[in-house]
Scaffold this active site. Sequence first.
Site, PDB file in Angstrom:
ATOM      1  N   ASP A  51       9.389   2.125   1.504  1.00  0.00           N
ATOM      2  CA  ASP A  51       8.251   2.860   2.052  1.00  0.00           C
ATOM      3  C   ASP A  51       8.160   2.501   3.531  1.00  0.00           C
ATOM      4  O   ASP A  51       7.676   1.421   3.899  1.00  0.00           O
ATOM      5  CB  ASP A  51       6.972   2.470   1.305  1.00  0.00           C
ATOM      6  CG  ASP A  51       5.730   3.179   1.848  1.00  0.00           C
ATOM      7  OD1 ASP A  51       5.782   3.665   2.997  1.00  0.00           O
ATOM      8  OD2 ASP A  51       4.708   3.220   1.148  1.00  0.00           O
ATOM      9  N   LYS A  84       3.091   9.153   9.016  1.00  0.00           N
ATOM     10  CA  LYS A  84       2.423   8.581  10.188  1.00  0.00           C
ATOM     11  C   LYS A  84       3.035   9.019  11.526  1.00  0.00           C
ATOM     12  O   LYS A  84       2.822  10.129  11.954  1.00  0.00           O
ATOM     13  CB  LYS A  84       2.373   7.061  10.051  1.00  0.00           C
ATOM     14  CG  LYS A  84       1.367   6.618   8.980  1.00  0.00           C
ATOM     15  CD  LYS A  84       0.975   5.194   9.117  1.00  0.00           C
ATOM     16  CE  LYS A  84      -0.043   4.769   8.066  1.00  0.00           C
ATOM     17  NZ  LYS A  84      -1.416   5.087   8.413  1.00  0.00           N
ATOM     18  N   PHE A  95       0.865  -1.185   0.000  1.00  0.00           N
ATOM     19  CA  PHE A  95       0.000   0.000   0.000  1.00  0.00           C
ATOM     20  C   PHE A  95       0.897   1.228   0.000  1.00  0.00           C
ATOM     21  O   PHE A  95       1.794   1.339   0.835  1.00  0.00           O
ATOM     22  CB  PHE A  95      -0.924   0.031   1.230  1.00  0.00           C
ATOM     23  CG  PHE A  95      -1.860   1.198   1.209  1.00  0.00           C
ATOM     24  CD1 PHE A  95      -2.990   1.182   0.405  1.00  0.00           C
ATOM     25  CD2 PHE A  95      -1.590   2.341   1.948  1.00  0.00           C
ATOM     26  CE1 PHE A  95      -3.848   2.281   0.351  1.00  0.00           C
ATOM     27  CE2 PHE A  95      -2.440   3.447   1.903  1.00  0.00           C
ATOM     28  CZ  PHE A  95      -3.568   3.406   1.107  1.00  0.00           C
TER      29      PHE A  95
HETATM   30  C1  LIG Z   1       3.053   1.943   3.875  1.00  0.00           C
HETATM   31  C2  LIG Z   1       2.187   3.127   3.607  1.00  0.00           C
HETATM   32  N1  LIG Z   1       2.541   3.985   2.655  1.00  0.00           N
HETATM   33  C3  LIG Z   1       1.806   5.075   2.390  1.00  0.00           C
HETATM   34  C4  LIG Z   1       0.655   5.344   3.079  1.00  0.00           C
HETATM   35  C5  LIG Z   1      -0.145   6.577   2.779  1.00  0.00           C
HETATM   36  O1  LIG Z   1       0.001   7.495   3.826  1.00  0.00           O
HETATM   37  P1  LIG Z   1      -1.044   8.691   4.014  1.00  0.00           P
HETATM   38  O2  LIG Z   1      -2.341   8.072   4.399  1.00  0.00           O
HETATM   39  O3  LIG Z   1      -0.441   9.556   5.080  1.00  0.00           O
HETATM   40  O4  LIG Z   1      -1.127   9.398   2.703  1.00  0.00           O
HETATM   41  C6  LIG Z   1       0.245   4.467   4.093  1.00  0.00           C
HETATM   42  C7  LIG Z   1      -0.999   4.707   4.839  1.00  0.00           C
HETATM   43  O5  LIG Z   1      -1.570   3.820   5.422  1.00  0.00           O
HETATM   44  C8  LIG Z   1       1.039   3.325   4.362  1.00  0.00           C
HETATM   45  O6  LIG Z   1       0.683   2.445   5.302  1.00  0.00           O
END
Ligand SMILES: Cc1ncc(COP(=O)(O)O)c(C=O)c1O
Length: 438
Positions: free
Chosen positions: A241, A272, A155
Site C-alpha cells: 500500500d 493521494k 491504515f
Molecule cells: C496508506 C493509506 N492507504 C489508504 C488510504 C485511504 O486513502 P483514501 O483516503 O484516498 O481513500 C490512506 C489514507 O490516508 C493511506 O494513508
Amino acid sequence: MSTPTNSTKELYEQFVIPTYGRFDLRFARGQGTEVWDEEGKRYLDFGAGIAVTSIGHCHPRVVAAMQKQIATLVHTSNLYYTRPQGELAARLVRLVGHPGKVFFCNSGAEANEALFKLARKFGNESVPPAPKHTVGEMVSAAPSRHTILTMLGSFHGRTLAGIAATGQEKVKKGFEPMVEGFAHVPFNDGPALLAAVQEPGVAAVLIEPVQGESGVNPADAKFLTLARELCDRHGLLLMFDEVQCGLGRTGEWCGWRAIAPEVMPDAISWAKGIAGGFPLGAIWVSDRAVRLKDGATAKLCDLLGPGSHGTTFGGTPLVCAGANEVLAVIEDEGMLANARSLGPHAKAAIEGIGSPLIKEVRGVGLMIGFELVADFEKRVSVPAGRAPSLFMVDQLHAAGLLTIPAGTHAIRWLPPLNVTRAEIDEAAGILRGVFDQW
Ligand SMILES: Cc1ncc(COP(=O)(O)O)c(C=O)c1O
C-alpha cells in the site's frame, strides 16, 4: 438558489455530515507551499492536504495541462479508450520499472479494494505451490485461499473492507461485523509473519512500507525482504500500500525502494499525491505468471478480466492529463532528489530544536513524523479532552504552519516534494517558537 449568507463554518454545521473533527480554519487559495485563509492569513503548508498536493498548490504546468484538457474532453467512461489514461498507465509501469499493468479508480480506499479483489481472485483461482497439487486432477481440487495478512498499526482506507484490513481498532468501532478474510500481524515482527503465512487459507500479504496514519513508522528492510521470501515460498501475493508513501514522498518513485530496493512486490496501490490534488487512485499489478486450477497459465495482471471490476469515473481524461503532468513535473524538476536531500535536513531541523518534549523524530524522504513524550499533558497544560497531537497542531496553526496529526502523540510533516530549504527552515523556526513558550 441565491448564494447563502451563512459563514462557511455555519454551512458545514448545518449541511455537512460531521464525520470529521475539523480544525477551525477556512481556506480560500493556495500557491506552491503557501495557503491563505478567508481572512487572508498566510500559512506554510507542511500537510499538503495529507500528502496529496505533491508539487504544491496550483503548479502552472498542471494548471495549463488541466485547463487544456477540461476544454477538450473531461469524461467518456471506461467503455471507451482515451489517450491520457493509456499514457498514464505506461508512465506508471515505467516508473515501477517492472512489466505489469495498471487499473484506475478514485481514491486510496478504492485502490486497496482492487488489491483485495485481486488477492481473492488469485487465491480462489490459482494453484498453491504444495507438491500434492502439482499433477492432474489434484490441481483442480487445490483449496481456495482468501485471507489477506495486514500489519498492526496499518491504515488501508474507510470502506468496509478497508477498515477490516486496517490494523487499528479505532476505525472498526461501531461498524461490526467486519468483512471476513483479514488477519493482522505485528509490524516488523519476522517470527510472527513466519507463523501467520503458514495458517491455512492465506492468499496475500499487504504492507504499508512506511505506515503513515500511525505516525510515520517505516518497515525494516529485513522485514520486507522476509515478506518477499515467505510469499515466494508459500505462493502468496506480496502487495504494498503506497497510497501515502509512494510516487516520490520517500525520495523514490516506489516508496519501499528507499528502504529495501531489491524487493519487488506483486502489486501496488497508489492515490493521494498521484494527481497533485485531483481524486485518482490506481493499482499496478505484475505480469508474473500464475498457474490456474483449470490447468492454464495466466499473467497476474490479467486476472481481473472484463466484468470482474470497474468504476465509472476511474481514470478520466481530465484527471489522467493532470496526473501525467504532475509526474512529468516531478521528473523534470528533480523533485525526487529534492526529497532525498531536504528530507534529512528537515528531520535534523526538528531534532535540532532539542526539546525534551519530543520523544523521537522519524522519517524517510519528505515523510517525517515526530512524536511527543508520553507524559506531554503532564508537562504542558493541554485542554481537557484534546489529544496532545491535536493541541500541538493547534499551536502551529496559530503560528502559521499546517501539519498533520497522527494518533494521539505524533505530528507529520508532509510538505510538497518541491519544498525549499528556506521553507523548511521557516517551518522549523515556527516549531521552535512553539516549543520555546514551554
Ligand atoms: C496508506 C493509506 N492507504 C489508504 C488510504 C485511504 O486513502 P483514501 O483516503 O484516498 O481513500 C490512506 C489514507 O490516508 C493511506 O494513508
